[in-house]
Design an enzyme around this catalytic site. Structure first.
Site, PDB file in Angstrom:
ATOM      1  N   HIS A   1       4.602  -4.371  11.007  1.00 45.55           N
ATOM      2  CA  HIS A   1       5.095  -3.616  12.314  1.00 45.55           C
ATOM      3  C   HIS A   1       5.147  -4.652  13.318  1.00 45.55           C
ATOM      4  CE1 HIS A   1       4.567   0.520  10.822  1.00 45.55           C
ATOM      5  NE2 HIS A   1       3.621  -0.144  10.003  1.00 45.55           N
TER       6      HIS A   1
ATOM      7  N   HIS B   1       1.668   4.021   1.960  1.00 43.00           N
ATOM      8  CA  HIS B   1       1.859   4.855   3.071  1.00 43.00           C
ATOM      9  C   HIS B   1       3.354   4.986   3.127  1.00 43.00           C
ATOM     10  CE1 HIS B   1      -2.096   4.044   5.678  1.00 43.00           C
ATOM     11  NE2 HIS B   1      -1.805   5.124   4.643  1.00 43.00           N
TER      12      HIS B   1
ATOM     13  N   ASP C   1      -0.254  -3.779   6.405  1.00 42.16           N
ATOM     14  CA  ASP C   1      -0.861  -3.083   7.700  1.00 42.16           C
ATOM     15  C   ASP C   1      -2.172  -3.780   7.820  1.00 42.16           C
ATOM     16  OD1 ASP C   1       1.736  -1.976   8.138  1.00 42.16           O
ATOM     17  OD2 ASP C   1       0.765   0.025   7.744  1.00 42.16           O
TER      18      ASP C   1
ATOM     19  N   HIS D   1       0.717  -1.190   0.001  1.00 46.16           N
ATOM     20  CA  HIS D   1      -0.025   0.099  -0.096  1.00 46.16           C
ATOM     21  C   HIS D   1       1.030   1.216  -0.065  1.00 46.16           C
ATOM     22  CE1 HIS D   1       0.893  -0.431   4.132  1.00 46.16           C
ATOM     23  NE2 HIS D   1       0.159   0.693   4.454  1.00 46.16           N
TER      24      HIS D   1
ATOM     25  N   HIS E   1      -7.265  -0.689   5.527  1.00 45.40           N
ATOM     26  CA  HIS E   1      -6.236   0.190   5.981  1.00 45.40           C
ATOM     27  C   HIS E   1      -6.061   1.269   4.957  1.00 45.40           C
ATOM     28  CE1 HIS E   1      -2.690   1.480   8.049  1.00 45.40           C
ATOM     29  NE2 HIS E   1      -2.043   1.172   7.058  1.00 45.40           N
TER      30      HIS E   1
ATOM     31  N   ASP F   1       6.004   5.101   5.260  1.00 48.25           N
ATOM     32  CA  ASP F   1       6.808   4.115   5.688  1.00 48.25           C
ATOM     33  C   ASP F   1       6.945   2.472   4.950  1.00 48.25           C
ATOM     34  OD1 ASP F   1       4.226   3.618   6.578  1.00 48.25           O
ATOM     35  OD2 ASP F   1       4.927   2.363   8.390  1.00 48.25           O
ATOM     36  N   HIS F   2       6.079   2.476   3.930  1.00 52.36           N
ATOM     37  CA  HIS F   2       6.171   1.311   3.103  1.00 52.36           C
ATOM     38  C   HIS F   2       6.683   1.601   1.555  1.00 52.36           C
ATOM     39  CE1 HIS F   2       3.446  -0.949   5.969  1.00 52.36           C
ATOM     40  NE2 HIS F   2       3.449   0.226   6.440  1.00 52.36           N
TER      41      HIS F   2
HETATM   42 ZN   LIG Z   1       0.052   1.770   6.555  1.00 52.40          ZN
END
Ligand SMILES: [Zn+2]
Length: 255
Positions: free
Chosen positions: A168, A54, A130, A52, A108, A56-57
């Site tokens: 995570h 985001h 996530d 996805h 998410h 941090d990905h």
């Molecule tokens: Zn995420």
């Protein structure tokens, strides 16, 4: 094949899968720790799998592509660094000699996908980003409780032995909440002790398995009478699958 969780930021894992020569990485939010792991193991990064959009990905995608020429696979309907090979539910991605089936798991984010392969070292393997965490699930930033429940139902239906790679290390805080919802769940208490020992030793609690999550994860157990009753104590209007799930998710947000 070797499966390595590379820690990044405060609690992300960037999953690296390799055969001793070639590697893939999932959701590289940061390029630096991936480049270090590649150099340490003398690996060529062949592919990047993205679940996805985001940051941090996705933050390390451009630098890794630049450094390694890796091919990027990602969700067709999300904005991730171009160019990438767009994937939708039902597609298959051939990477590192493995066939990954793509599963749509909105909730998410709206276009979140998961990658599943039925045989990695003799076991099924899932990269779920996530969507599913050990003892928990992702926050609903772009989807409804009904969408997230349907997505988690798809993952829960995978073989019990499936190795589940979450993005995570949220396990201990998830388990504290899970025990508040289900204080009488003996599997949960046992699992919490095991995970606390792992973290004390500086080790990841992941990967987990579908079998383990079915025993302890309140978000996969919302049809259990104990969880339905707990949801009603939080929100008296919770009355069916979706509203019970929504109540548990809301309770977790506030806990
Ligand atoms: Zn995420």
């Amino acid at each position: 094949m070797y499966l390595i969780p590379i820690p990044a930021f405060s609690d992300n894992y960037l999953w690296l899968l390799h055969d001793g020569k070639r590697a893939l990485v999932v959701d590289p939010g940061d390029a630096e720790p991936v480049l270090r792991a590649l150099a340490q193991n003398s690996l060529q990064l062949e592919s990047i799998l993205v679940t996805h959009h985001h940051a941090d990905h996705t933050g390390g995608i451009a630098a890794l592509r630049e450094a390694c020429g890796a091919k990027v696979h990602g969700p067709a309907t999300e904005r991730i660094p171009q160019p990438f090979s767009p994937l939708r539910g039902g597609d298959t991605a051939h990477v590192l000699g493995l066939d990954f089936q793509i599963i749509d798991v909105p909730g998410h984010t709206a276009g979140h996908i998961a990658y599943y392969t039925s045989n990695m070292n003799g076991k099924p393997l899932l990269f779920c980003g996530d969507t599913l965490f050990s003892g928990g699930c992702g926050r609903l930033f772009e989807g409804t409780p009904a969408q997230m429940l349907a997505s988690l139902d798809k993952l829960a239906a995978l073989p019990a032995s499936t190795v589940v790679c979450c993005a995570h290390e949220y396990t201990l805080s998830n388990l504290r909440f899970a025990l508040a919802v289900e204080p009488g769940n003996a599997d949960l208490a046992t699992y919490q002790s095991r995970c606390e020992r792992l973290r004390k030793d500086g080790l990841p609690t992941l990967p987990t398995s579908i079998a383990q999550e079915l025993l302890i994860n309140p978000f996969l157990r919302t049809r259990q009478p104990t969880i339905m009753a707990a949801a009603r104590r939080f929100d008296a209007s919770a009355h069916d699958d979706n509203t019970v799930f929504a109540a548990i998710r809301q309770w977790k947000n506030q806990s």
